[in-house]
Design a protein around this motif. Structure first.
Motif, PDB file in Angstrom:
ATOM      1  N   ASN A   1       0.922  -1.223  -0.032  1.00  0.00           N
ATOM      2  CA  ASN A   1      -0.163  -0.059  -0.054  1.00  0.00           C
ATOM      3  C   ASN A   1       0.867   1.092  -0.113  1.00  0.00           C
ATOM      4  O   ASN A   1       0.455   2.460   0.121  1.00  0.00           O
TER       5      ASN A   1
ATOM      6  N   HIS B   1       0.310 -11.394  -1.056  1.00  0.00           N
ATOM      7  CA  HIS B   1      -0.003 -11.336   0.321  1.00  0.00           C
ATOM      8  C   HIS B   1      -1.163 -12.220   0.806  1.00  0.00           C
ATOM      9  O   HIS B   1      -1.721 -12.170   1.958  1.00  0.00           O
TER      10      HIS B   1
ATOM     11  N   ARG C   1      -5.373  -8.916   6.595  1.00  0.00           N
ATOM     12  CA  ARG C   1      -4.907  -8.040   5.332  1.00  0.00           C
ATOM     13  C   ARG C   1      -5.516  -6.862   5.719  1.00  0.00           C
ATOM     14  O   ARG C   1      -5.030  -5.649   5.643  1.00  0.00           O
TER      15      ARG C   1
ATOM     16  N   ILE D   1      -4.621  -3.718   3.644  1.00  0.00           N
ATOM     17  CA  ILE D   1      -4.602  -4.530   2.243  1.00  0.00           C
ATOM     18  C   ILE D   1      -6.230  -4.679   1.932  1.00  0.00           C
ATOM     19  O   ILE D   1      -6.452  -6.148   2.259  1.00  0.00           O
TER      20      ILE D   1
END
Length: 409
Positions: free
Chosen positions: A161, A353, A361, A366
């Motif tokens: 990010n 990820h 997450r 995320i």
């Protein structure tokens, strides 16, 4: 040369290079050998005992690998370096060489997926505790501090990010509490950021990315003081065996010669693409520190020379539309990694990820709708055209059938 410190561009080409005394080759020779011959038994014994300098076995050292290590130490303005077989070998080597059962480490919440898996899934098996924090301010770090805390691990900008952490804050905190600070500098490379300037003890890279830059190597590098690098080489790297091959080291040395001009192009193109995405009606948010709207913009010109070549963005689309957007790409290759000449696109939640649970997450920022692109060296006009035709694909899907409104995911 005079005593003036050479520019980073010059260091990329000349640092660590040893003159070829045999044939005068301009390019450093590739020492593609597993072992080295001793003149006699006494010399072999002396080298194993550390009484005489020289090479023994490539897992323990190699002239080609050594040139890469010296060059990286010079680029990061630190004393020494250890080249590793992969970026994760660099992460594990930097962490495991200084921790033992009963120790505690503080890490930023969002890190590369396999780094997260190592920290959250593997270290607890060996009795090493980990606390993940936002690492935005000293108060959060202080709250995570324990009597057995030994290390702080961070990425900046954070993958995927692109959140930017304050290296001076982290360096000062670690110095105050006598902790080892480790920073993953992969996204920036030494061209854009040198963490040692802010008191960081250990810097790591996935050399697979910008350092090599050609998509044909998997490798890593750890940079630190001579003492720490010696510890890493004589323990985890030697005994676990995550050392780099001479051929991969030679390819990275080749790539480093063009690192400055490649990074400059990556940054310039990424800013153009980020501005395009920010203005697009199908994009909810763009994560790129080069944009004034990004929280990391304040670090440009100080901690970071530029914002790098990676962009994250939130696509306003359903899951089906998001998949169609990625599949429609013609120039962008659907692949993980970054820093290559080719532009790449991937979906972090299901790819890089995926070791995170959905809850983990989301806590790390995320989302399921986050897309990460690595801007290559192609024309920005062509890259924008590729993105636009993929957006047009979503429009076509919507005209074919009514899709559920909302964010992708």
């Amino acid at each position: 040369m005079n005593n003036k410190q050479p520019h980073q561009d010059t260091v990329c080409i000349h640092a660590g290079k040893q003159k070829d005394g045999h044939h005068g080759a301009l390019t450093s020779p590739l020492y593609q050998t597993s072992t080295f011959v001793f003149d006699n038994a006494a010399q072999g014994a002396a080298r194993f005992a550390g009484e005489e300098p020289g090479y023994i076995y490539t897992r323990l050292g190699n002239p080609t690998v050594r040139e890469l290590e010296l060059k990286m130490a010079a680029l990061e303005k630190m004393e020494d370096a250890a080249a590793t077989a992969t970026g994760m070998a660099a992460v594990s080597g930097a962490v495991l060489s200084f921790l033992e059962a009963g120790d505690h480490i503080i890490a930023c919440k969002a890190v590369y997926g396999c780094t997260y898996a190592l920290l959250s899934h593997q270290l607890p098996k060996w009795g090493i505790e980990v606390t993940f924090v936002d690492m935005d301010n000293e108060e959060e770090l202080e709250q995570a501090l324990r009597s057995n805390t030994k290390m702080v691990f961070a990425e900046t900008p954070i993958n995927p990010n692109l959140k930017v952490l304050d290296l001076e804050l982290i360096g000062d905190f670690c110095e105050k509490h006598d902790l080892i600070s480790v920073v993953d500098n992969t996204f920036m490379s030494p061209m854009l950021q040198t963490p040692v300037d802010y008191g960081i003890d250990i810097v790591i890279h996935s050399a697979t990315k910008y350092l090599n830059g050609h998509g044909d190597v998997v490798a890593g590098v750890i940079v630190s003081s001579k003492e720490r690098i010696e510890t890493i080489k004589l323990t985890i790297l030697k005994d676990v065996g995550g050392t780099i091959s001479p051929h991969d080291a030679w390819l990275i040395l080749r790539g480093l010669k063009t690192l400055p001009i490649r990074v400059e192009r990556h940054c310039k193109s990424a800013l153009t693409i980020a501005e395009y995405l920010e203005s697009h009606p199908m994009v909810a948010e763009v994560y790129y520190p080069g944009l004034k709207s990004h929280q990391g913009y304040k670090f440009i010109g100080s901690q970071m020379k530029a914002a790098g070549g990676v962009i994250g963005f939130e696509l306003m689309a359903t899951l089906e539309e998001g998949q169609a957007f990625i599949d429609a790409m013609q120039l962008f290759s659907i692949a993980v990694s970054l820093g290559d000449a080719e532009s790449l696109i991937q979906h972090p939640a299901s790819m890089t990820h995926s070791p995170y649970t959905q809850e983990e997450r989301l806590a790390a920022g995320i989302s399921d709708g986050l897309i990460r692109i690595s801007i290559g060296l192609e024309s920005t006009d062509d890259l924008i055209a590729d993105l636009q035709q993929a957006f047009d694909r979503i429009v076509a899907l919507r005209s074919d059938s009514v899709s559920t409104a909302g964010n992708w995911g």
